[in-house]
Design an enzyme around this catalytic site. Structure first.
Site, short mmCIF file in Angstrom:
data_model
loop_
_atom_site.label_atom_id
_atom_site.label_comp_id
_atom_site.label_asym_id
_atom_site.label_seq_id
_atom_site.Cartn_x
_atom_site.Cartn_y
_atom_site.Cartn_z
N LYS A 6 0.57 -1.37 0.19
CA LYS A 6 0.02 0.11 -0.09
C LYS A 6 0.90 1.31 0.03
O LYS A 6 0.61 2.19 -0.63
CB LYS A 6 -0.74 0.15 1.33
CG LYS A 6 -1.89 -0.85 1.21
CD LYS A 6 -2.60 -1.01 2.73
CE LYS A 6 -3.82 -0.11 2.87
NZ LYS A 6 -5.12 -0.80 2.45
N GLU A 38 -4.63 8.15 7.95
CA GLU A 38 -5.14 8.51 6.70
C GLU A 38 -6.65 9.64 6.99
O GLU A 38 -7.14 9.09 7.90
CB GLU A 38 -5.76 7.66 5.64
CG GLU A 38 -4.62 7.40 4.57
CD GLU A 38 -5.20 6.52 3.62
OE1 GLU A 38 -6.66 6.44 3.44
OE2 GLU A 38 -4.60 5.88 2.86
N HIS A 51 -16.54 -6.16 2.89
CA HIS A 51 -15.42 -5.87 1.53
C HIS A 51 -15.61 -7.00 0.47
O HIS A 51 -14.77 -7.21 -0.16
CB HIS A 51 -14.04 -6.01 2.29
CG HIS A 51 -13.73 -4.86 3.32
ND1 HIS A 51 -13.68 -3.55 2.97
CD2 HIS A 51 -13.56 -5.06 4.61
CE1 HIS A 51 -13.57 -3.13 4.11
NE2 HIS A 51 -13.44 -3.90 5.12
N ARG A 95 -4.85 -7.48 -11.72
CA ARG A 95 -5.51 -8.69 -12.23
C ARG A 95 -6.71 -8.55 -12.94
O ARG A 95 -7.10 -7.17 -12.97
CB ARG A 95 -5.80 -9.71 -10.99
CG ARG A 95 -6.78 -8.90 -10.09
CD ARG A 95 -7.51 -9.91 -9.01
NE ARG A 95 -8.70 -9.21 -8.50
CZ ARG A 95 -8.48 -8.53 -7.38
NH1 ARG A 95 -7.48 -8.07 -6.82
NH2 ARG A 95 -9.75 -7.82 -7.02
C1 MV4 Z 1 -10.88 4.25 3.35
C2 MV4 Z 1 -12.22 4.46 3.82
C3 MV4 Z 1 -12.29 5.93 4.06
N1 MV4 Z 1 -11.30 6.72 4.00
N2 MV4 Z 1 -9.85 5.07 3.33
C4 MV4 Z 1 -11.61 -0.52 2.96
C5 MV4 Z 1 -10.67 -1.40 2.49
C6 MV4 Z 1 -9.37 -0.70 2.18
N3 MV4 Z 1 -8.78 -1.43 0.92
C7 MV4 Z 1 -9.56 0.58 1.90
N4 MV4 Z 1 -11.05 0.80 2.57
C8 MV4 Z 1 -11.44 1.81 2.90
N5 MV4 Z 1 -10.66 3.01 3.02
C9 MV4 Z 1 -10.21 6.35 3.56
N6 MV4 Z 1 -9.16 7.16 4.09
C10 MV4 Z 1 -13.26 3.26 3.48
C11 MV4 Z 1 -12.91 2.56 3.11
C12 MV4 Z 1 -14.02 1.36 2.92
C13 MV4 Z 1 -14.14 0.92 1.74
C14 MV4 Z 1 -13.46 1.09 0.65
C15 MV4 Z 1 -13.99 0.56 -0.54
C16 MV4 Z 1 -15.18 -0.39 -0.54
C17 MV4 Z 1 -15.55 -0.71 0.47
C18 MV4 Z 1 -15.15 -0.09 1.73
C19 MV4 Z 1 -15.82 -0.41 2.86
C20 MV4 Z 1 -15.61 0.16 4.08
C21 MV4 Z 1 -14.65 0.98 4.27
#
Ligand code: MV4
Length: 505
Positions: A124, A207, A242, A299
């Protein structure tokens, strides 16, 4: 990990995967005259991908760690069968840089990006640094490895709410929301502990937390001749823990100007790692339509069909052409989006018992068909659903000229679909297709978990929801004939649109 990739013409390809995606890849190979080699575990002896492939090799017991995840077993089958290329599909070994490297070291074509690109995007922090240097917007945050006092100082500048994330993380592991300075020390401590236990790497960073954000991703494709294009966006906000459940192309909130901006940014992110093959750049988008890089998936993705239906580009064929050293068949100007596509992931899960996985033998499997319907599946009557793999058994993808038409076709197709022998989440999708928020595209990533319930079938606004569906169709110039109101799904209770039309007069 190396930046080098082998690309050359090949006539035989091994599919290092199972289920619907293995079938999808085999189909593309056969269209291009490429012979196919399947691999299978004990549980998959009778799987559809085994039947469709030209040859199939047993690679061990049912647990993936003893079969689909064993690099040496896959390479051994490639040697024995004379396969010259390997497509990893999604999941399993698809995003293991070491696998791409081992395939390349064996002199075989890896149908995907370089080991180096997979490695950078898999970390990341490296990914954030690399794309930010290419001008891609990232969510304001800190670098990992700072002390608590340093993080606390930076937190004030960034502003609350914040999200503590694990540097090695993914899938939400080690993520902690923090709403004020007092809660920060505890959140850092517990996130470090969880990250250390899960990844053996306790580094965390913070973040700015985006609230009510949408998850919108851009499909990209690149060849080895320096051509990188994007195929527009997918709306992927409808997910639970997720796991995506419904995806669409295009997104209701992205217009042509925004698409061009996001597309250019996604192409820049791909080029920052010399990306080759199909990939996806994920963004979070806030209410004001600011968008920020989240991660890049190196992918082919589950939801690629919605993009295929709307752009007319066969993404898997294109991956194979690129891996053979050919040029992309499309320039950016050639890519035109037309119509609307929605995908429902059909999982062997019971939506009435908290989506508990369901196993058993599929007895009936009547697939919907007709105008605008595509079903990608790996199951058939007599096939046993076991607990060894993920619960997705099929993808139902509906196309229409407008979003409204795609929704009406999805409702019709969900009604036609009959799966017996295991429980499925079809009722969840039917409920969603009736939901006012879905029909008006007013949702974000928290919608399924926080605002959606299977219990309100008889909600008083059911007719309103049905009307909203027709309204969406009508606004888009579509004449719908019938509509089913939620809670009144029995065949005798079809609601005719004429009722709504009367309301209009
Ligand atoms: C975030 C966010 C809000 N703000 N970052 C969830 C998994 C990881 N890959 C990144 N994720 C998130 N990062 C910031 N700064 C909210 C999520 C998140 C999310 C992102 C995409 C799709 C579904 C989600 C479900 C919960 C939280």
């Amino acid at each position: 990990m190396s930046n080098a990739l082998i690309t050359k013409k090949f006539d035989k390809l091994l599919v290092a995967n199972r289920g619907e995606i293995a079938v999808r890849i085999i189909r593309a190979c056969h269209e291009l005259g490429i012979r196919t080699v399947a691999v299978f575990s004990d549980a998959d002896r009778n799987a559809l991908h085994v039947r469709y492939a030209d040859e199939a090799y047993h690679i061990g017991p049912s647990p993936a760690r003893d079969s689909y995840l064993v690099i040496e077993k896959i390479l051994d089958v490639a040697r024995r069968s004379g396969a010259e290329a390997i497509h990893p599909g999604y999941g399993f070994l698809a995003e293991r840089a070491a696998f791409a490297q081992a395939v390349t070291d064996a002199g075989l074509v890896f149908v995907g990006p370089s080991p180096h690109a997979i490695e950078i995007m898999g970390d990341k922090q490296e990914a954030r640094k690399t794309v930010a240097a290419a001008g891609v917007p990232i969510v304001p945050g800190t670098e990992p490895g700072l002390s608590d006092t340093e993080i606390a100082a930076r937190a004030e500048a960034i502003g609350y709410p914040l999200l503590v994330k694990a540097a090695a993380g993914g899938g939400g592991k080690g993520m902690r929301p923090v709403h004020d300075a007092a809660a920060l020390p505890d959140a850092l401590r517990s996130a470090r502990r969880e990250a250390e236990a899960a990844f053996g790497d306790g580094r965390v960073y913070v973040e700015k937390m985006l609230v009510n954000a949408r998850h919108i991703e851009i499909q990209v494709m690149a060849d080895i001749h320096g051509n990188t294009i994007h195929l527009g966006e997918r709306e992927c906000s409808l997910q639970r823990r997720h796991q995506k459940l419904i995806e669409e192309c295009p997104s209701f909130v992205v217009d042509e100007a925004l698409r061009q901006r996001m597309g250019a940014v996604a192409v820049a992110a791909a080029q920052a790692v010399n990306y080759v093959s199909a990939g996806t750049v994920e963004f979070l988008m806030d209410k004001d339509k600011n968008f920020y890089f989240l991660e890049m998936n190196t992918r082919l993705q589950v939801e690629h069909p919605v993009t295929e239906l709307v752009t007319g580009v066969d993404i898997v064929q294109e991956m194979l052409r690129v891996a053979r050293g050919r040029r992309l068949r499309y320039t950016q100007e050639d890519v035109k989006m037309k119509g609307w596509a929605i995908e429902c992931r059909i999982n062997a899960e019971d939506p009435y018992t908290n989506f508990m996985p369901s196993t058993g033998r599929i007895s009936t499997n009547v697939l919907p068909s007709g105008p605008g319907i595509r079903v990608d599946t790996g199951v058939y009557p007599g096939y046993d659903i076991t607990p060894h793999y993920d619960s997705m058994i099929s993808k139902l993808i509906c196309y229409g000229e407008t979003r409204g038409e795609a929704v009406l076709r999805m409702r019709r197709a969900l009604e036609e679909y009959r799966i017996m022998g295991v429980k499925t989440n079809i009722a969840f999708h039917q409920h969603m297709m009736d939901s006012h928020r879905f029909l008006t595209a007013q949702f974000d990533t928290s919608f399924v978990e926080e605002r959606f319930s299977m219990d309100d079938r008889a909600a008083p606004d059911h007719l309103e929801a049905a009307i909203a569906a027709v309204l969406v169709a009508h606004q888009e110039g579509l004449v719908a004939s019938t509509i089913v109101a939620p809670g009144e799904r029995d065949a005798s209770n079809w609601k005719y649109l004429s009722r709504w039309e009367r309301l209009q007069r």
